[in-house]
Design an enzyme around this catalytic site. Structure first.
Site, PDB file in Angstrom:
ATOM      1  N   GLU A   1       0.811  -1.224   0.000  1.00  0.00           N
ATOM      2  CA  GLU A   1       0.000   0.000   0.000  1.00  0.00           C
ATOM      3  C   GLU A   1       0.839   1.266   0.000  1.00  0.00           C
ATOM      4  O   GLU A   1       0.521   2.242  -0.676  1.00  0.00           O
ATOM      5  CB  GLU A   1      -0.962   0.010   1.193  1.00  0.00           C
TER       6      GLU A   1
ATOM      7  N   HIS B   1     -11.644  -4.754   9.301  1.00  0.00           N
ATOM      8  CA  HIS B   1     -12.202  -4.754   7.939  1.00  0.00           C
ATOM      9  C   HIS B   1     -13.544  -4.043   7.871  1.00  0.00           C
ATOM     10  O   HIS B   1     -14.343  -4.307   6.964  1.00  0.00           O
ATOM     11  CB  HIS B   1     -12.396  -6.190   7.426  1.00  0.00           C
TER      12      HIS B   1
HETATM   13  C1  LIG Z   1      -2.490  -4.616   4.469  1.00  0.00           C
HETATM   14  C2  LIG Z   1      -3.476  -5.486   3.798  1.00  0.00           C
HETATM   15  N1  LIG Z   1      -3.635  -5.386   2.472  1.00  0.00           N
HETATM   16  C3  LIG Z   1      -4.520  -6.170   1.832  1.00  0.00           C
HETATM   17  C4  LIG Z   1      -5.273  -7.069   2.515  1.00  0.00           C
HETATM   18  C5  LIG Z   1      -6.300  -7.938   1.785  1.00  0.00           C
HETATM   19  N2  LIG Z   1      -5.837  -9.305   1.745  1.00  0.00           N
HETATM   20  C6  LIG Z   1      -6.191 -10.196   2.678  1.00  0.00           C
HETATM   21  S1  LIG Z   1      -5.405 -11.663   2.491  1.00  0.00           S
HETATM   22  C7  LIG Z   1      -4.615 -11.116   1.103  1.00  0.00           C
HETATM   23  C8  LIG Z   1      -3.669 -12.005   0.399  1.00  0.00           C
HETATM   24  C9  LIG Z   1      -2.569 -12.428   1.313  1.00  0.00           C
HETATM   25  O1  LIG Z   1      -1.689 -13.241   0.644  1.00  0.00           O
HETATM   26  P1  LIG Z   1      -0.614 -14.073   1.431  1.00  0.00           P
HETATM   27  O2  LIG Z   1       0.173 -13.160   2.306  1.00  0.00           O
HETATM   28  O3  LIG Z   1       0.139 -14.862   0.442  1.00  0.00           O
HETATM   29  O4  LIG Z   1      -1.449 -15.001   2.399  1.00  0.00           O
HETATM   30  P2  LIG Z   1      -2.480 -16.137   1.976  1.00  0.00           P
HETATM   31  O5  LIG Z   1      -3.796 -15.497   1.794  1.00  0.00           O
HETATM   32  O6  LIG Z   1      -1.972 -16.786   0.746  1.00  0.00           O
HETATM   33  O7  LIG Z   1      -2.469 -17.070   3.134  1.00  0.00           O
HETATM   34  C10 LIG Z   1      -4.967  -9.818   0.811  1.00  0.00           C
HETATM   35  C11 LIG Z   1      -4.459  -9.026  -0.332  1.00  0.00           C
HETATM   36  C12 LIG Z   1      -5.104  -7.134   3.911  1.00  0.00           C
HETATM   37  N3  LIG Z   1      -5.835  -7.938   4.672  1.00  0.00           N
HETATM   38  N4  LIG Z   1      -4.191  -6.348   4.520  1.00  0.00           N
END
Ligand SMILES: Cc1ncc(C[n+]2csc(CCOP(=O)(O)OP(=O)(O)O)c2C)c(N)n1
Ligand SMILES: Cc1ncc(C[n+]2csc(CCOP(=O)(O)OP(=O)(O)O)c2C)c(N)n1
Ligand SMILES: [Mg+2]
Ligand SMILES: [Mg+2]
Lengths: 345, 328, 328, 345
Positions: free
Chosen positions: C61, C130
């Site tokens: 971000e 959220h």
């Molecule tokens: C700071 C932030 N940005 C975006 C999100 C939205 N979001 C939730 S999970 C996710 C993907 C996360 O990917 P990863 O770190 O690989 O974890 P996974 O979901 O694969 O376990 C996103 C973009 C968030 N929760 N927090």
């Protein structure tokens, strides 16, 4: 990670330990399947991020930890917190938003914590648990205990600045923290190649002078061994370790996401590597698991899950007004002192 | 009583609390000797307590804020320094989503005993990124406490309390106050959060002021006194918890309210005070509620422009006069 | 007139503006097809415009906000999506110190034509990280504009304007509004910033509402109408610039004011409206100014607790009744 | 960087170019000395972060840039913006808070910008210019020009998450940005070893798959050549480059900081490497500079600086009320439309 090695009877793990790992992986998968079922039935609300396919990572990791060690987890944290010691029933109660939930229904799936077992919090914000774990490790060092802190996070989290700052601080401070990246190849809909170009996490971590390795996240024993080494290092004061566990999310990002962006063949391929199936094969080969025992495990887990659901369903629904409590230790949400003496003493 | 500076008062608070409780430690950029922090509050402390308890961090606000939260969750009591309040924005996620909410999200399991010290405010030609007053951002977030001491006495007593509280505190100092002197007893004392201090009694108008503007309001009171106008200066000391009772009592007596702070007017803390009084003391008000705050612009560099947007005694006195004349 | 959803209205605005001006492009997490963004506003756009103009970013971000600022400073017109308003805290530094201030700091040389779209609000058991409503944080910062559309019509018209403005805009949608439908003309239109919309005329009490609470206020109006109470519902649409004239005019007519929003009460936008009215329309007010806002607590997960802190028509109606009965 | 090479007459740089570099370095040093003088005399307010000692980095860098290329700079930006084209007199006017300053007196030392020359801003926030430069580079690619964007920043900035995110984005997007880290071994009072353990920036940048090198920041020609290569790569669409220029701050962090934390011997050692003295030696050796010309340059610069101060002093003091302008393009600070038509058209 050659095939032969994997098939050899492990000398560092007892039958009981291996069966416990197997059981825990099954429990996690069962837990999430059940949660999905009741989520789809409308009994559970909010978000549900399932870790189906990734169970070997938290189970392997937490098998190398003590109860007083710390973990931070993520939005996809059921497996992590169950591995560290959470009970199925209180987790379901939380997902149901009930008083007996770990967070009295205030946290839900993404915020499960159990401070009595070192689970200092799942987290809805990608990457934010990482520096928190470094702080827990700093606290360990300052208090002079031999605990360790583990931070679980995903591949996507490695694109956040917070990840970088946390690794750098851990390296500078040489505190007992273990970074466990569950690289499931996706950050929501984005493949790993969108989070880092030719992403090599071992190299990245090493650029902070943190010992790092990549392990097969579909092999619970490999994960265990890698973490075990890191724990030893941490407990003996040798600082942080970074572990990338390559794994895969067998489902969409959350329940409701069809995962249209995950190629079918890729899914197939990874399903073949299922860590639970693999350990089952191994346990059978080593004579540690009979079909009968396997069935018994399944039955026991099914019962535990069903009990858990019943427990959750019959747990007291919080008073709506309870929403106003627990904002501060010393004050109510309007700032009125909760106890006369507590404000400044 | 002896007089010491605001800076010395803060330092005494840190020393006393670090001596009292070995879980208390400091974390921040350039806080160790010989530099001893940008405004020298921590000068000498690493020499007393060592760099294991006065921990210098690289320029990683997000990282060290998260680390402070993690340490606080696991038995320590960090006191973090952000060199400028402007830099808290780098760590806003940890402050807003983590420090403020972990207790609640965990259903009351967690305690987050951490103090985030920082300083803000204009007055030294520091321009738009080194002179903000963004206390309103923290004041709005459930889960945070916000203190803004205006005197050496308050600075010491509030900081000691902040360190002892188990809730996260945003503790905001002011760069121009560090050299101001005030009476501070030798004996130990603390000041409770949520208790306003009536810095001057008066009958014609209540002036609620924070931090630097308390001093300006007191000067305005002197000026106005010569004209036969008596104002009551109320310093809430903590924006949250807010001692609204003391403010309302004062308004009931004076029937007029002016609120002043250095932060931009739009959406500032003064709006909250105005809103509460416009509800709770509506029937006692004889005149429109006034705010004397900075115009909602970034802080300009040039001294004359900076002066123009700063609050001084004459801005406060002028408005009070108008208010009393019914000239609003 | 045809009815479309709030989501479709937003998407139309994006499509039209991207067609009109090739400098307009989108930047954000998971916004490209097939996923098409968390709330599906951008679904289909990468298929129309390609991933060179619908640029997916990793979870960075701070990085992509800075990049958007840099692109805006050099001739492009980025429209950024933050998946949840809660995540803007990750980029708060870029928003507060850079996007908002570069024009000013550069003495008016720079333009920063960037729109930061995001969504907030409770209602889906999304819990504390959220479901926030932190518009007040942006509203307080000089240099930012803040829009919060409550209807499909407003969403489209305001988003088109936001994209055309040369100032940085925080554009806040609401997760429960995406599926709401409203009349939206086929013909192109834009809605100016700073012009409130009186969503319902009334005589007994002015209700200023934003985003989701506009719908609740309109429901309350129906309920109250049956009881013979007539409220005027004013939707400012943009929190800044704020059309205070329309609000003051309304208060002059009704003599009573209630402000409602989903954000926590303490230090929220409602306080600013209250403060302005308590100054500008003091003599016209017949009763204390009321706020019907969320209590200042994080958002709880369990639906019943979340419901408890959410604003609904009965909370608004109850308070209006009391206000009119003089029962405050 | 062997000694012999340094002494060889450069074939890629003309006498004029080299003298221009020399002159610019002298100008920067003179500018800062003069600024310091009037700061200490109380004519200039705010903060003054001097780059004395570091001049070779911005001069070498900007000598490889075109006017329409972009730079972002830092709190220690006088050298950067002077190298990119800022005029002494308007810089002084800014430091004096006058109407003719680049920012009409609203920005001051830390915020000088000149959009007409691609100087899109110095910055008071450590590291925040880095992603902004990446965005400028993205904009270049989208607009299809062959400009490049350069981000100047310090060693301390590399501990910020923003640095990491910016490098990662640049690597993913392969945009024409050049990261120039002026590693002066200190971040305020903290030595480089406090910002990164055994910090190796080349390795760090390479872990993002960004071509990287470390150059002698006390050698303007070396800096020029390194940047020149990076510019070529960027203009031909080959993406980002990272350059670490090792240099030293001959003074404290800002005027008023005695720099008590900088060991005397270290200071001595680095002063011996002074880039200006070095280039003077070289120019003389190559027959490009006589003592007379050198004196002339000094005299000219002195005059330019004195004129600049006079210009600043006599520049109109802004109306205090001017503080209220320039917040928005379309609105005044209270939100009233500035022009009827501009609000939505
Ligand atoms: C700071 C932030 N940005 C975006 C999100 C939205 N979001 C939730 S999970 C996710 C993907 C996360 O990917 P990863 O770190 O690989 O974890 P996974 O979901 O694969 O376990 C996103 C973009 C968030 N929760 N927090
Ligand atoms: C985000 C942020 N944190 C802290 C500061 C305070 N500060 C200003 S300059 C500086 C040191 C910067 O070091 P470096 O990046 O090496 O640049 P140098 O000063 O050496 O040129 C610090 C800590 C700041 N301006 N911004
Ligand atoms: Mg992932
Ligand atoms: Mg440096």
């Amino acid at each position: 990670m050659d095939r032969k090695n994997q098939e050899e009877l492990p000398s560092d793990l007892t039958k009981e330990q291996l069966l416990a790992m197997y059981r825990k992986m099954q429990l996690i998968r069962g837990f999430e399947g059940t949660a999905k079922k009741y989520f789809e039935a409308g009994e559970i609300g909010g978000f549900l991020h399932l870790s189906v396919g990734q169970e070997a990572v938290p189970v392997g990791t937490c098998s190398a930890l003590r109860k007083d060690d710390y973990i931070t987890s993520t939005h996809r944290g059921h497996g992590d917190v169950l591995s560290k010691g959470c009970e199925v029933k209180r987790m379901f109660a939380e997902l149901y938003g009930r008083t007996d939930g770990y967070c009295k229904g205030k946290g839900g799936s993404m915020h499960i914590a159990d401070f009595s077992q070192g689970i200092i919090g799942a987290n809805g914000i990608v990457s934010s648990g990482i520096p928190i774990a470094v702080g827990a490790a700093l606290s360990i060092r300052m208090r002079g205990t031999d605990q360790v802190a583990v931070s679980f996070f995903g591949d996507g989290a490695t694109a956040e600045g917070s990840f970088h700052e946390a690794l750098n601080l851990a390296s500078l401070w040489q505190v007992p923290v273990i970074f466990v990246c569950q690289n499931n190849l996706y950050a929501l809909s984005q493949p790993w190649s969108h989070s880092a170009r030719d992403g090599n996490l071992v190299e990245r971590a090493q650029s902070y002078h943190i010992p790092a390795e990549s392990v097969d996240g579909m092999d619970v024993i490999a994960v265990y061994r890698s973490v075990e080494k890191a724990v030893d290092r941490a407990r003996s004061g040798d600082g942080p370790t970074f572990i990338e566990a390559r794994t895969y999310r067998f489902m969409g990002h959350y329940v409701g996401d069809p995962g249209a962006y995950m190629p079918e063949e890729e899914q197939e391929e990874w399903r073949k590597k299922d860590a639970i199936a693999k350990l089952r094969r191994q346990l059978k080969m080593w004579g540690y698991l009979t079909d009968k025992v396997d069935e018994q495990i399944a039955t026991d887990i099914e019962a535990e899950l069903q009990d858990g659901i019943e427990y959750a369903r019959s747990s007291v629904i919080p008073e709506p007004r309870e929403a106003l409590n627990d904002v501060y230790v010393h004050f109510d949400y309007l700032g009125r002192p909760l106890k006369e003496e507590s404000n400044h003493a | 009583m002896r007089e010491i500076t605001y800076r010395e008062a803060l330092k005494e608070a840190l020393i006393e609390e670090m001596k009292r409780d070995e879980r208390v430690f400091l974390l921040g950029e350039d806080i160790a000797d010989p530099f001893g922090s940008a405004y020298k509050v921590t000068l000498g402390l690493s020499s007393i307590f060592g760099t294991d308890r006065v921990i210098q961090t690289p320029i990683s606000e997000q990282g060290f804020t998260g680390a402070a939260v993690g340490a606080a969750l696991t038995g320590m009591r960090p006191v973090v320094e952000f060199m400028y309040i402007d830099f808290t924005t780098m760590a806003m996620e940890q402050l807003v989503n983590q420090a403020a909410k972990i207790r609640y999200m965990s259903g009351g399991q967690a305690k987050v005993p951490v103090v985030f010290r920082t300083q803000g405010g204009p007055g030294r030609s520091s321009a738009a990124q080194h002179a903000q007053s963004i206390e309103a951002l923290f004041h709005h977030i459930p889960g945070l406490l916000v203190a803004m001491p205006s005197s050496a006495y308050d600075a010491k007593g509030l900081l000691k309390t902040a360190i002892r509280l188990d809730d996260p505190v945003i503790f905001i100092e002011q760069k121009l106050l560090y050299n101001t002197k005030g009476e501070v007893p030798e004996e130990e004392y603390t000041i409770p959060f949520g208790v306003a201090d009536v810095k001057r009694n008066g009958t014609d108008c209540t002036v609620v002021a924070t931090s630097m503007t308390v001093l300006k309001a007191l000067k305005a009171a002197d000026i106005l006194a010569e004209e036969g106008i008596s104002i009551e200066v109320v310093d809430p000391r903590t924006l949250f918890p807010l001692d609204i009772e003391t403010i309302v009592e004062s308004v009931k007596k004076t029937s007029r309210l002016l609120i002043t702070h250095e932060a931009p007017e739009r959406g500032g803390f003064a709006a909250e005070v105005a809103a509460q009084v416009a509800n709770l003391a509506f029937d006692y008000l004889d005149a429109p509620i006034q705010r004397v705050c900075a115009p909602s612009v970034p802080i300009p560099f040039a001294r004359n422009m900076e002066d123009y947007i700063m609050i001084d005694e004459s801005k406060i006195a002028d408005r009070v006069r108008k208010l009393i004349r019914g000239d609003i």
